[in-house]
Enzyme design. Structure first.
Site, PDB file in Angstrom:
ATOM      1  N   LYS A 115       0.798  -1.180   0.057  1.00  0.00           N
ATOM      2  CA  LYS A 115       0.045  -0.052   0.011  1.00  0.00           C
ATOM      3  C   LYS A 115       1.050   1.283   0.060  1.00  0.00           C
ATOM      4  O   LYS A 115       0.280   2.331  -0.456  1.00  0.00           O
ATOM      5  CB  LYS A 115      -1.024  -0.038   1.167  1.00  0.00           C
ATOM      6  CG  LYS A 115      -1.684  -1.427   1.284  1.00  0.00           C
ATOM      7  CD  LYS A 115      -2.455  -1.553   0.110  1.00  0.00           C
ATOM      8  CE  LYS A 115      -3.418  -2.579   0.013  1.00  0.00           C
ATOM      9  NZ  LYS A 115      -3.966  -2.907  -1.321  1.00  0.00           N
ATOM     10  N   LYS A 158      -3.010   0.638   9.420  1.00  0.00           N
ATOM     11  CA  LYS A 158      -3.531  -0.150   8.295  1.00  0.00           C
ATOM     12  C   LYS A 158      -2.360  -1.006   7.918  1.00  0.00           C
ATOM     13  O   LYS A 158      -1.197  -0.942   7.896  1.00  0.00           O
ATOM     14  CB  LYS A 158      -3.763   0.711   7.224  1.00  0.00           C
ATOM     15  CG  LYS A 158      -4.672   1.814   7.254  1.00  0.00           C
ATOM     16  CD  LYS A 158      -5.244   2.713   5.963  1.00  0.00           C
ATOM     17  CE  LYS A 158      -5.925   2.009   5.046  1.00  0.00           C
ATOM     18  NZ  LYS A 158      -6.280   2.901   3.964  1.00  0.00           N
ATOM     19  N   GLU A 200      -1.898   6.514   8.559  1.00  0.00           N
ATOM     20  CA  GLU A 200      -2.593   7.215   7.804  1.00  0.00           C
ATOM     21  C   GLU A 200      -3.781   8.274   8.446  1.00  0.00           C
ATOM     22  O   GLU A 200      -4.183   7.772   9.327  1.00  0.00           O
ATOM     23  CB  GLU A 200      -3.566   6.352   6.716  1.00  0.00           C
ATOM     24  CG  GLU A 200      -3.872   7.263   5.380  1.00  0.00           C
ATOM     25  CD  GLU A 200      -4.742   6.281   4.414  1.00  0.00           C
ATOM     26  OE1 GLU A 200      -3.998   5.788   3.470  1.00  0.00           O
ATOM     27  OE2 GLU A 200      -5.969   6.088   4.565  1.00  0.00           O
ATOM     28  N   LYS A 237     -17.157  -3.036   4.906  1.00  0.00           N
ATOM     29  CA  LYS A 237     -18.416  -2.691   4.173  1.00  0.00           C
ATOM     30  C   LYS A 237     -19.577  -3.315   4.483  1.00  0.00           C
ATOM     31  O   LYS A 237     -19.661  -4.841   4.712  1.00  0.00           O
ATOM     32  CB  LYS A 237     -18.039  -2.468   2.567  1.00  0.00           C
ATOM     33  CG  LYS A 237     -16.970  -1.801   2.301  1.00  0.00           C
ATOM     34  CD  LYS A 237     -16.378  -2.094   0.828  1.00  0.00           C
ATOM     35  CE  LYS A 237     -15.039  -1.254   0.432  1.00  0.00           C
ATOM     36  NZ  LYS A 237     -14.572  -1.927  -0.601  1.00  0.00           N
ATOM     37  N   GLU A 289      -6.318   3.324  -1.919  1.00  0.00           N
ATOM     38  CA  GLU A 289      -5.514   2.159  -2.234  1.00  0.00           C
ATOM     39  C   GLU A 289      -5.924   1.497  -3.683  1.00  0.00           C
ATOM     40  O   GLU A 289      -7.291   1.850  -4.133  1.00  0.00           O
ATOM     41  CB  GLU A 289      -5.590   0.876  -1.321  1.00  0.00           C
ATOM     42  CG  GLU A 289      -7.075   0.453  -0.842  1.00  0.00           C
ATOM     43  CD  GLU A 289      -6.909  -0.569   0.171  1.00  0.00           C
ATOM     44  OE1 GLU A 289      -6.001  -0.480   0.884  1.00  0.00           O
ATOM     45  OE2 GLU A 289      -7.623  -1.270   0.115  1.00  0.00           O
ATOM     46  N   ASN A 291      -6.843  -1.953  -5.203  1.00  0.00           N
ATOM     47  CA  ASN A 291      -7.250  -3.652  -5.273  1.00  0.00           C
ATOM     48  C   ASN A 291      -7.338  -4.255  -6.405  1.00  0.00           C
ATOM     49  O   ASN A 291      -8.158  -4.013  -7.512  1.00  0.00           O
ATOM     50  CB  ASN A 291      -8.510  -3.937  -4.587  1.00  0.00           C
ATOM     51  CG  ASN A 291      -8.537  -3.388  -3.091  1.00  0.00           C
ATOM     52  OD1 ASN A 291      -7.681  -3.492  -2.679  1.00  0.00           O
ATOM     53  ND2 ASN A 291      -9.669  -2.853  -2.633  1.00  0.00           N
ATOM     54  N   ARG A 293      -7.840  -6.850  -7.941  1.00  0.00           N
ATOM     55  CA  ARG A 293      -8.718  -8.193  -7.950  1.00  0.00           C
ATOM     56  C   ARG A 293     -10.387  -7.612  -8.010  1.00  0.00           C
ATOM     57  O   ARG A 293     -10.518  -6.661  -8.325  1.00  0.00           O
ATOM     58  CB  ARG A 293      -8.583  -8.935  -6.553  1.00  0.00           C
ATOM     59  CG  ARG A 293      -8.959  -8.132  -5.578  1.00  0.00           C
ATOM     60  CD  ARG A 293      -9.087  -8.736  -4.065  1.00  0.00           C
ATOM     61  NE  ARG A 293      -8.859  -7.834  -2.812  1.00  0.00           N
ATOM     62  CZ  ARG A 293     -10.046  -7.174  -2.510  1.00  0.00           C
ATOM     63  NH1 ARG A 293     -11.043  -7.240  -3.258  1.00  0.00           N
ATOM     64  NH2 ARG A 293      -9.849  -6.515  -1.279  1.00  0.00           N
ATOM     65  N   VAL A 296     -15.776  -7.824  -3.430  1.00  0.00           N
ATOM     66  CA  VAL A 296     -17.060  -8.287  -2.934  1.00  0.00           C
ATOM     67  C   VAL A 296     -18.422  -7.472  -3.481  1.00  0.00           C
ATOM     68  O   VAL A 296     -19.137  -8.015  -3.947  1.00  0.00           O
ATOM     69  CB  VAL A 296     -16.990  -8.061  -1.605  1.00  0.00           C
ATOM     70  CG1 VAL A 296     -18.427  -8.644  -0.864  1.00  0.00           C
ATOM     71  CG2 VAL A 296     -15.853  -8.638  -0.876  1.00  0.00           C
ATOM     72  N   ARG A 339     -24.783  -6.577   2.310  1.00  0.00           N
ATOM     73  CA  ARG A 339     -24.252  -7.937   2.893  1.00  0.00           C
ATOM     74  C   ARG A 339     -24.644  -8.247   4.211  1.00  0.00           C
ATOM     75  O   ARG A 339     -24.750  -7.769   5.292  1.00  0.00           O
ATOM     76  CB  ARG A 339     -22.701  -7.636   3.326  1.00  0.00           C
ATOM     77  CG  ARG A 339     -21.936  -6.876   1.929  1.00  0.00           C
ATOM     78  CD  ARG A 339     -20.283  -7.007   2.574  1.00  0.00           C
ATOM     79  NE  ARG A 339     -19.603  -6.010   1.551  1.00  0.00           N
ATOM     80  CZ  ARG A 339     -18.207  -5.917   1.401  1.00  0.00           C
ATOM     81  NH1 ARG A 339     -17.770  -6.680   2.256  1.00  0.00           N
ATOM     82  NH2 ARG A 339     -17.764  -5.454   0.457  1.00  0.00           N
TER      83      ARG A 339
END
Length: 462
Positions: A115, A158, A200, A237, A289, A291, A293, A296, A339
Site C-alpha cells: 500500500k 493499516k 494514515e 463494508k 489504495e 485492489n 482483484r 465483493v 451484506r
C-alpha cells in the site's frame, strides 16, 4: 481455457463458477476439511481437498492449491477475492507452472499490493494521496510516536500488504497507539502473511467512493463508474451502492480521470478498483489504495452496466480481446448491495457461527439478485469471513432500489444463528440514509437509533 480452478470458497467461488460454466469452461473447486460439503464444492465439476480448516493450512497455501491444479489438469486459476488474490508470489507460481493466471501481472500486484508503494505510484501519476507514515514491521516500532504526531491524530493503522479494511484500527491519541499497532500487525500477519503496517490520517467525516476500472495492459483503460461504500462497521463494508448519492458530477468525473491516470501509468491489465476517501463536506478526494482483484461489491457495477465482470476477466485471460468493451458503458438506474453477516450487531457485531437451521431466500424476480455460498442446513464456521450472502437490487431510482432492498430483506428468513438482517433494514429505513447523507461514521453515529429500531421490530414480530 478449458478447465478453471477457483482458488477460493463461498459465494465468490460460486459466482466465478457460474460465469465459467456458462462459457463452457469446466471448473475445479478446492476445499478445506471444514468445507467438505460446501455449496461451491457441490457446484464445481470436480473438487480437491487442500487441507485443514485453518486458512493457513488450506486456502492460503499456494503449494497445496498448485498441487490441486496439477492433479485436476486445470489450465487456469482464478483467485477470487481475499486469501491469495493479491499475493504476487502466488501469481508468479501459477504462471511458472504454465497455467493461465486470471488477474493482473505479478509485477502490478506487487506494486499495488504494497500500500505504501501504491501511494507513491499514485502520487507520481498526479493522484491526490492522503498523508501517511513510513511502514513499521513487527518488532520495529522506533519512531512510531513521532510518525503519528507528524501524520496528525486521529490516525488509521493499516496493513501495508493487505486490503479490504481487514484488521484496520483507529488511534485517537498516543496513549494506546503502540498497543493498537501491535494488534494490527498480528492481524495483518495472520491474514496476509506480512505484519508490516503504516499510519494514515483519518478524516472525521468522510465517504468511501471507489472507481471500478478495467485495463488492457497497454496503457489503455476504461472505468465502469463508481460505487459508494461508506456504510461500514469496524472498517468493513456493509451496504454499497451505485451511483454515489449526491456526489457532484464534476467530482465524479475527476475521480474517474484520476483512476484512469493511475491505470495508464502502470499499464494496468485486468479488473481493478481504485479506492478514494472523500471529504463529505468539501468533496475533496484522496487515493486510498488499489485492489488488484474482483471486489465483493462487484455486482453493484454489474447491475448498473449490464456487464459480467467475471466474464471480462476470463475473456482477457483467455486472449479473447475482441469481446472486451472499448469504452465506458452508459449507467442505468441505481443498485444497492446489502451484506448479510452471521453476527450479532447488539454485541459489537461479534461473529455468530453455527448451523443455518432455516435459510430461505426471497423468490427470484427482476431487479433482485442474491449471491451466496450457503444453503439451508449448512454450517457457518468460525474459520472464515462470516458473510452469508449478498442481496443486490436494482431500480430506476435510488428510492426504488431502497424499497426493493427492504422487501427482499423482509422476505429473507434465517434461523439458527444471529445475523445483521434487522440491522440492515434499520439502516435502509433511516432518514439520513434515505436522504443520501452517508459517510464512514454513519453506523457509529446512529448506532443506538439503529439498534433500537431492530429491537422494536423484533418485539413486534414476537
Amino acid at each position: 481455457m478449458r478447465k478453471l480452478l477457483v482458488a477460493n470458497r463461498g459465494e465468490i467461488a460460486c459466482r466465478v463458477m457460474r460465469t465459467a460454466q456458462a462459457n463452457g469452461v469446466r471448473t475445479v473447486a478446492v476445499f478445506s476439511e471444514a468445507d467438505r460439503n460446501a455449496m461451491h464444492v457441490e457446484m464445481a465439476d470436480e473438487a480437491r481437498l487442500i487441507g485443514a480448516a485453518q486458512a493457513a493450512q488450506s486456502y492460503l497455501d499456494p503449494a497445496r492449491i498448485l498441487e490441486a491444479a496439477r492433479e485436476s489438469g486445470a489450465d487456469a486459476v482464478h483467485p477470487g477475492y481475499g486469501f491469495l488474490s493479491e499475493n504476487a508470489g502466488f501469481a508468479e507460481a501459477v504462471i511458472k507452472a504454465d497455467l493461465t493466471w486470471v488477474g493482473p501481472s505479478p509485477e502490478t500486484i506487487r506494486l499495488m499490493g504494497d500500500k505504501q508503494t501504491a501511494r507513491s505510484t499514485a502520487a507520481n501519476a498526479g493522484v491526490p494521496v492522503v498523508p501517511g507514515s513510513r511502514r513499521f514491521a513487527p518488532g520495529d516500532l522506533a519512531g512510531l510516536a513521532e510518525a503519528a504526531s507528524e501524520v496528525g491524530f486521529p490516525v488509521l493503522i493499516k496493513a501495508a500488504a493487505g486490503g479490504g479494511g481487514i484488521g484496520m484500527r483507529q488511534a485517537e491519541g498516543p496513549d494506546k497507539l503502540e498497543e493498537l499497532v501491535v494488534a494490527v500487525q498480528e492481524a495483518a500477519q495472520k491474514s496476509f502473511g506480512n505484519g508490516d503496517i503504516y499510519l494514515e490520517r483519518f478524516l472525521p467525516k468522510a465517504r468511501h467512493v471507489e472507481i471500478q476500472v478495467f485495463g488492457f495492459g497497454d496503457g489503455r483503460a476504461i472505468h465502469l463508474h463508481e460505487r459508494d461504500c461508506s456504510l461500514q462497521r469496524r472498517f468493513q463494508k456493509v451496504i454499497e451502492e451505485a451511483p454515489a448519492p449526491g456526489l457532484p458530477e464534476q467530482v465524479r468525473a475527476r475521480m474517474a480521470e484520476a483512476a484512469l491516470a493511475l491505470c495508464g501509468s502502470t499499464r494496468y491489465s485486468g479488473l481493478g478498483t481504485v479506492e478514494f476517501i472523500v471529504d463529505a463536506a468539501t468533496f475533496e478526494f484522496f487515493f486510498l489504495e488499489m485492489n488488484t482483484r474482483i471486489q465483493v461489491e462487484h455486482p453493484v457495477t454489474e447491475m448498473i452496466t449490464g456487464i459480467d465482470l467475471v466474464g471480462l476477466q476470463l475473456a482477457l485471460a483467455g486472449g479473447q480481446t475482441g469481446e472486451l468493451p472499448g469504452e465506458t458503458p452508459p449507467r442505468r438506474g441505481c443498485a444497492i448491495e446489502c451484506r448479510l453477516y452471521a453476527e450479532n450487531p447488539a454485541k459489537m457485531f461479534f461473529p455468530s457461527p453455527g448451523r443455518l437451521t432455516t435459510f430461505q431466500l426471497p423468490a427470484p424476480r427482476d431487479g433482485l439478485r442474491i449471491d451466496t455460498g450457503y444453503r439451508q442446513g449448512d454450517t457457518v464456521t468460525p474459520f472464515y469471513d462470516p458473510m452469508i450472502a449478498k442481496i443486490i437490487v436494482h431500480g430506476d431510482t435510488r428510492e426504488a432500489a431502497i424499497a426493493k432492498a427492504v422487501v427482499a430483506l423482509e422476505e429473507l428468513s434465517v434461523d439458527g444463528i444471529s445475523t445483521n438482517r434487522g440491522f440492515l433494514l434499520a439502516c435502509l429505513r433511516h432518514e439520513a440514509f434515505a436522504e443520501g447523507a452517508v459517510h464512514t461514521k454513519f453506523i457509529d453515529t446512529y448506532k443506538n437509533e439503529l439498534l433500537d429500531a431492530v429491537r422494536q421490530a423484533e418485539a413486534v414480530a414476537a
